[in-house]
Design a protein around this motif. Sequence first.
Motif, short mmCIF file in Angstrom:
data_model
loop_
_atom_site.label_atom_id
_atom_site.label_comp_id
_atom_site.label_asym_id
_atom_site.label_seq_id
_atom_site.Cartn_x
_atom_site.Cartn_y
_atom_site.Cartn_z
N GLY A 75 41.18 45.37 47.55
CA GLY A 75 39.76 45.70 47.36
C GLY A 75 38.73 44.66 46.99
O GLY A 75 37.89 44.22 47.65
N ALA A 76 39.13 43.83 46.02
CA ALA A 76 38.35 42.83 45.46
C ALA A 76 38.25 41.66 46.53
O ALA A 76 37.19 41.38 46.64
N ILE A 77 39.51 41.46 46.98
CA ILE A 77 39.27 40.27 48.03
C ILE A 77 38.51 40.44 49.22
O ILE A 77 38.12 39.72 49.94
N GLU A 78 38.69 41.81 49.59
CA GLU A 78 38.01 42.20 50.77
C GLU A 78 36.42 42.25 50.73
O GLU A 78 35.57 41.98 51.37
N MET A 79 36.09 42.48 49.31
CA MET A 79 34.64 42.73 49.09
C MET A 79 33.88 41.30 49.12
O MET A 79 32.99 40.99 49.43
N VAL A 80 34.66 40.29 48.62
CA VAL A 80 34.44 38.80 48.39
C VAL A 80 34.18 38.58 49.83
O VAL A 80 33.11 37.81 50.39
N HIS A 81 35.25 38.63 50.77
CA HIS A 81 34.98 38.32 52.10
C HIS A 81 33.86 38.85 52.94
O HIS A 81 33.19 38.27 53.52
N VAL A 82 33.69 40.07 52.58
CA VAL A 82 32.56 40.83 53.33
C VAL A 82 31.09 40.26 52.81
O VAL A 82 30.36 40.02 53.73
N TYR A 83 31.09 40.05 51.59
CA TYR A 83 29.92 39.57 51.05
C TYR A 83 29.53 38.22 51.69
O TYR A 83 28.70 37.77 52.18
N SER A 84 30.78 37.24 52.12
CA SER A 84 30.57 36.08 52.57
C SER A 84 30.25 36.17 54.11
O SER A 84 29.31 35.35 54.35
N GLN A 122 29.93 40.84 45.74
CA GLN A 122 30.57 39.84 44.92
C GLN A 122 31.02 40.25 43.57
O GLN A 122 32.22 40.09 42.93
N THR A 123 29.74 40.82 42.78
CA THR A 123 30.02 41.25 41.42
C THR A 123 31.10 42.41 41.30
O THR A 123 31.60 42.63 40.39
N GLN A 124 30.97 43.43 42.57
CA GLN A 124 31.70 44.50 42.39
C GLN A 124 33.24 44.28 42.35
O GLN A 124 34.21 44.95 41.82
N ALA A 125 33.58 43.06 43.30
CA ALA A 125 34.73 42.64 43.28
C ALA A 125 35.58 42.42 42.03
O ALA A 125 36.69 42.75 41.73
N PHE A 126 34.65 41.48 41.17
CA PHE A 126 35.18 41.29 39.84
C PHE A 126 35.26 42.58 38.81
O PHE A 126 36.28 42.45 38.00
N GLU A 127 34.53 43.19 38.95
CA GLU A 127 34.57 44.51 38.29
C GLU A 127 35.69 45.36 38.56
O GLU A 127 36.49 45.77 37.55
N VAL A 128 35.97 45.41 39.87
CA VAL A 128 37.20 46.25 40.36
C VAL A 128 38.67 45.33 39.76
O VAL A 128 39.51 45.83 39.22
N LEU A 129 38.61 44.18 39.71
CA LEU A 129 39.86 43.35 39.53
C LEU A 129 40.08 43.37 37.94
O LEU A 129 41.23 43.28 37.69
N SER A 130 39.03 43.70 37.09
CA SER A 130 39.26 43.68 35.86
C SER A 130 39.64 44.98 35.35
O SER A 130 39.74 45.01 33.92
N ARG A 131 39.46 45.99 36.02
CA ARG A 131 40.18 47.26 35.50
C ARG A 131 41.36 47.26 35.17
O ARG A 131 42.42 46.67 35.61
N PRO A 132 41.69 48.10 34.06
CA PRO A 132 43.03 48.17 33.52
C PRO A 132 44.17 48.59 34.28
O PRO A 132 44.14 49.18 35.32
N THR A 133 45.34 47.72 34.23
CA THR A 133 46.56 47.97 34.90
C THR A 133 47.71 47.76 33.97
O THR A 133 47.54 47.49 32.84
#
Length: 298
Positions: A75-84, A122-133
């Motif tokens: 999800g995060a990488i697609e959000m960054v790609h779409v923002y670009s 862009q910021t949503q991508a990093f919020e998503v990637l920082s969620r607990p795993t």
Amino acid sequence: MTRANDLKAWQQKAQAQTELVLERLLPSENELPQKLHEAMRYVTLGGGKRLRPLLVLAASELGDADLAAVEQAMGAIEMVHVYSLVHDDMPPMDNDSLRRGKPTCHVQYDEATALLVGDALQTQAFEVLSRPTALPAARQLKMLSVLAQASGSLGMAGGQAIDLANVGKPMNQAELEQMHGLKTGALIRAAVVLGALACPGLGDGEIDRLDRYAAKLGLAFQVIDDVLDCEADTATLGKTAGKDADNDKPTYVKLMGLNEARAYAEALVAEAVALLQPFGEKATHLRQLAEFVTARKH
């Protein structure tokens, strides 16, 4: 089942998974501010090849991956790609009116909304990637670092800046490859590395080999993009055909010629696939995605 049919079936399943992940991770259009959230979903959902999240998923098949980390990375990488893409389509950049077969964000909404959509994705991508795993904290921190570096001035944004600075100017092959290694290649490399990092058992040597595979794949992808910009029509591409020539941008086709550019892309893919040999059958989908890059029509 043939290799082509096997890949198509896997792609369709993986694209459907990506769509579900994005639907879940994006804010609801019913949540304030509704227009911004609606526009974020408009540009992100229901379109695109999803190559980057598919690469995340394919790389994660090489080990015992943490599913939550894999889906967050997809999800995060697609959000960054779409923002670009949203920012790239705006009037100060490529000034395009069509993306993924529908009006671009600034056309469908307005320029201010398009700017905010890119910022928010862009910021949503990093919020998503920082969620607990379940991954070790150091591993997850590395994933955040990889995506950040691939997105910024030493990655995608830097490549775009070089591109804009060289409109109408001749570039040699080394300069062209440096630009596209950042503009297009950085996120493709990040996708593969993120998928690998989601597998705690994969070590630095294996991740380095995958990064080299992805670097060659990213370059091949851009070369074929240049070829398709000349060969395909707007309906097939889902974006305006011939834009690079119209904007007098440096391309591999302009540098090498059409047939030579395609042959170069095929050679790069062969080199990329060879790097996957130590991973055996686990790398089947990474191999098939590399071959898809040169066979694609859009």
